[in-house]
Scaffold this motif. Structure first.
Motif, PDB file in Angstrom:
ATOM      1  N   ARG A 161     -27.910  -3.993  71.452  1.00  0.00           N
ATOM      2  CA  ARG A 161     -27.284  -2.813  70.496  1.00  0.00           C
ATOM      3  C   ARG A 161     -28.502  -1.913  69.960  1.00  0.00           C
ATOM      4  NH1 ARG A 161     -24.396  -5.825  66.600  1.00  0.00           N
ATOM      5  NH2 ARG A 161     -22.691  -5.670  68.137  1.00  0.00           N
ATOM      6  N   ARG A 162     -29.491  -2.361  69.779  1.00  0.00           N
ATOM      7  CA  ARG A 162     -30.769  -1.694  69.577  1.00  0.00           C
ATOM      8  C   ARG A 162     -31.254  -0.834  70.537  1.00  0.00           C
ATOM      9  NH1 ARG A 162     -32.892  -6.123  66.145  1.00  0.00           N
ATOM     10  NH2 ARG A 162     -33.674  -6.971  67.873  1.00  0.00           N
ATOM     11  N   ALA A 210     -28.615   2.074  71.058  1.00  0.00           N
ATOM     12  CA  ALA A 210     -28.842   2.985  69.739  1.00  0.00           C
ATOM     13  C   ALA A 210     -30.069   4.130  70.215  1.00  0.00           C
ATOM     14  CB  ALA A 210     -29.271   2.379  68.580  1.00  0.00           C
ATOM     15  N   ILE A 211     -31.216   3.593  70.685  1.00  0.00           N
ATOM     16  CA  ILE A 211     -32.187   4.496  71.029  1.00  0.00           C
ATOM     17  C   ILE A 211     -31.890   5.178  72.147  1.00  0.00           C
ATOM     18  CG2 ILE A 211     -34.513   4.458  72.018  1.00  0.00           C
ATOM     19  CD1 ILE A 211     -35.133   2.761  69.768  1.00  0.00           C
ATOM     20  N   LYS A 265     -29.549   8.008  70.851  1.00  0.00           N
ATOM     21  CA  LYS A 265     -30.304   9.037  70.159  1.00  0.00           C
ATOM     22  C   LYS A 265     -31.003   9.943  70.970  1.00  0.00           C
ATOM     23  CE  LYS A 265     -34.327   8.338  68.761  1.00  0.00           C
ATOM     24  NZ  LYS A 265     -35.478   8.642  68.614  1.00  0.00           N
TER      25      LYS A 265
END
Ligand SMILES: Nc1ncnc2c1ncn2[C@@H]1O[C@H](COP(=O)(O)OP(=O)(O)O)[C@@H](O)[C@H]1O
Ligand SMILES: [Mg+2]
Lengths: 376, 247
Positions: free
Chosen positions: A3-4, A7-8, A11
């Motif tokens: 998930r992280r 997310a990056i 973004k």
């Protein structure tokens, strides 16, 4: 974890999309550079304007003139009658070369003596001059035999013993010796490298410069996630750029891909790993985007000069050749030219693939190590 | 829940020859608001950064929410909210994009994110600007987005480094109202500030100077002990006479 990472990545894409300079760098620059360099770095010199001062006015002197023009490296622009005219045309830059055939030319040939004609070349553009001279030499050497043979036919006089072999030079892989064929693969490699290195270097330095890196570091995000999240978008972008550059090379400049396209893409990916690692490494050293830019530039220069992108490596001093061995682009250019022009398979490329892999692993390791240190 | 949200003992940080923080010790009970005061360069940010796991102390120890700041720095990070002194959200992302980004970094699912974003927009008075690029917001708005972002994962401790520096008075008041609501909910807050009126809102204050802590305690007690009417007077006196470092 995933998930992280996602997310990056997400973004990063939003940021690229909102940043016109990034977009230009990603999509416009490769196209522009390829078109621009594809034409500008075209080092073929042809249609050199030529003046002919034929004082012999014989069948043989006309044949010599014709031979020069037939090469298409020369255009017969003027026929002149005096050395004054020759000088005026050369001075005025209206011709770059002048062929002066002296009065006794045909007679000398008929007697089996050395027939001399003179080619005067404007040396102010060394490239043009060199081409003109070497073409003249080729033409006259190759044609002098034909001319001698013609003499034999006409007069029945035995040919004086000359070099018995036809020293016709024929270039393989690139029969027309067109520099585009040689340059385009090189350009693709160079553009890939520069854009990838610059984009990745910027991506992290920007975070540091704007202070967002500090905010990221108080989150549970791990260094490896941040690094991977930053790399994935740029790998994708770089692959799009590869496609773009290859497309232009193949469809616009008509440079074929003789070998396997999959091998080409696979090894390009290997090179991208190196370029991304290098960009990452720069970003761990640079404090500002300007510094990152300067580092990239500092790296581009030797890779342009030493990799064999413009100047053939074989003609470099040994020390410089060794230095070139330290530049991964050198190997990648070998690979690109090998696959695109010669159509060779991996069995001929290990020499290049292995060093490239070593460089890739080394720089990625170094970058992650420095990156972790910076995060602390 | 630990009784003490923050405990530090003889915390020290050197940068080469610079002694940025020296033997700092204090404790902050859970649920209180602690104001760290001091001039520029006195070591406030360095202290905070050690608490957040951004810097490793040269010496000393500390616990944040019961976790060791050295050996459990990663767990500390997951449980606290931090606003750095320099505005550090993505200016080229919208308010919601920032919140969603930081939310997912803290592990919130998409469903949770949707709920949380709407809730935070209401609580932090961000309504109407949810889809505006953060870079185009004014100072006060930016600070509230930063607070929302630091609070996106509902931490029990917020560490705010000069959150209201350079913000207009009205926005400052709104910001402190938000903090007071959070305190009422039991969130512990550590805040550094230059403004004395803000310091007087704190349950506990401390003055730092030259890397040392000079006074620590409830503002009323400090004023009473020195026999001075305002906190500012207390600090001026401390600063001018050098004072005994608080240990
Ligand atoms: N990364 C660093 N490297 C070297 N010196 C630093 C670093 N960070 C802070 N300092 C120094 O430590 C001292 C305290 O700084 P800081 O904690 O930022 O103070 P404050 O937040 O109270 O203004 C200053 O003298 C500053 O120059
Ligand atoms: Mg500070």
């Amino acid at each position: 974890m995933l998930r992280r990472l996602l997310a990056i990545i997400k973004k990063e894409f939003i940021q690229i999309r909102r940043d016109p300079p990034s977009l230009v760098m990603v999509f416009v620059m490769p196209v522009m550079m390829l078109l621009f360099f594809g034409y500008a770095v075209n080092m073929d010199v042809d249609h050199i304007p030529l003046a002919v001062w034929d004082q012999d006015q014989s069948q043989f002197s006309r044949l010599l003139t014709e031979n020069f023009v037939q090469t298409r490296y020369f255009d017969l622009s003027y026929r002149v009658q005096s050395s004054r005219e020759v000088k005026a045309l050369l001075d005025g830059g209206r011709v770059r070369a002048a062929l002066v055939i002296p009065p006794g030319y045909a007679r000398a040939l008929r007697r089996g003596e050395i027939a001399t004609a003179q080619l005067v070349v404007d040396g102010s553009d060394p490239l043009v001059a060199r081409t003109a001279l070497s073409m003249a030499e080729l033409t006259s050497r190759y044609k002098s035999q034909e001319m001698r043979l013609a003499v034999v036919d006409a007069e029945g006089v035995p040919v004086p013993a000359g070099p018995g072999v036809d020293i016709r030079a024929r270039a393989w892989y690139n029969p027309g010796l067109e520099s585009t064929k040689f340059n385009i693969p090189g350009l693709i490699g160079l553009i890939m490298q520069n854009i990838t290195v610059m984009l990745t270097a910027f991506a992290l330095v920007r975070e540091r410069e704007r202070g967002t890196l500090e905010q990221l570091m108080v989150t549970p995000i791990r260094g490896i996630e941040l690094m991977a999240g930053k790399l994935v978008p740029y790998i994708l972008i770089a692959l799009v750029d590869v496609g773009l550059a290859l497309g232009i090379g193949v469809f616009w400049f008509k440079v074929p891909v003789v070998g396997s396209i999959f091998l080409l893409l696979g090894l390009t990916f290997l090179f991208l790993i190196f370029a991304l690692g290098l960009g990452m490494f720069f970003s761990t050293i640079a404090r500002t985007q300007l510094q990152a830019m300067q580092m990239t530039m500092l790296f581009i220069l030797p890779s342009v000069l030493l990799s064999g992108f413009i100047f053939p490596r074989a003609s470099m001093p040994l020390v410089i050749q060794y230095l070139g061995n330290l530049i991964p682009l050198t190997y990648f250019l070998d690979i690109l030219r090998g696959i695109m022009l010669k159509g060779v398979g991996i069995e001929y490329l290990w020499d290049d693939v292995l060093p490239l892999a070593v460089f890739g692993v080394a720089i990625i390791t170094l970058a992650s190590w420095r990156f972790r240190k910076r995060v602390e | 829940m630990e009784a003490m949200a923050i405990e530090v003992h003889n915390l020290t940080k050197r940068f080469g020859a610079v002694q940025a923080v020296q033997d700092v010790s204090f404790t902050v009970p859970a649920g209180s608001i602690f104001g760290l005061l001091g001039p520029n360069g006195s070591g406030k940010s360095t202290t905070i950064r050690m608490l957040c796991g951004l810097l490793r102390p040269t010496a000393g120890s500390g616990r944040v929410l019961g976790l060791d700041i050295i050996s459990q720095a990663e767990q500390v990070k997951a449980r606290i909210g931090y606003m750095s002194q320099k505005f550090s959200l993505y200016e080229d992302l919208t308010v919601f994009e920032n919140l969603r980004f930081f939310g997912s970094v803290y592990g919130l699912t998409n469903r949770e994110l949707d709920l949380r974003c709407r809730e935070l927009a209401a609580r932090m008075k961000l309504e109407g600007r949810e889809n505006q690029l953060v870079g185009t917001l004014s100072g006060g708005w930016k600070q509230r987005v930063a607070l929302a972002s630091a609070f996106v994962h509902q931490p029990r401790l917020l560490i705010l480094d000069e959150p209201t520096a350079g913000v207009d008075p009205v926005s400052r008041r709104i910001f402190w109202e938000l903090l007071n609501v959070l305190i009422a909910e039991g969130v512990t807050i550590l805040v550094t500030t230059h403004y004395m009126d803000e310091a007087e809102n704190c349950h506990l204050v401390a003055l730092m100077e030259g890397g040392r802590l000079y006074a620590f305690g409830p503002p009323e007690r400090l004023m009473a002990e020195e026999g001075l009417p305002t906190l500012e007077d207390v600090f001026v006196r401390m600063a001018t006479r050098g004072g005994q470092p608080f240990a």
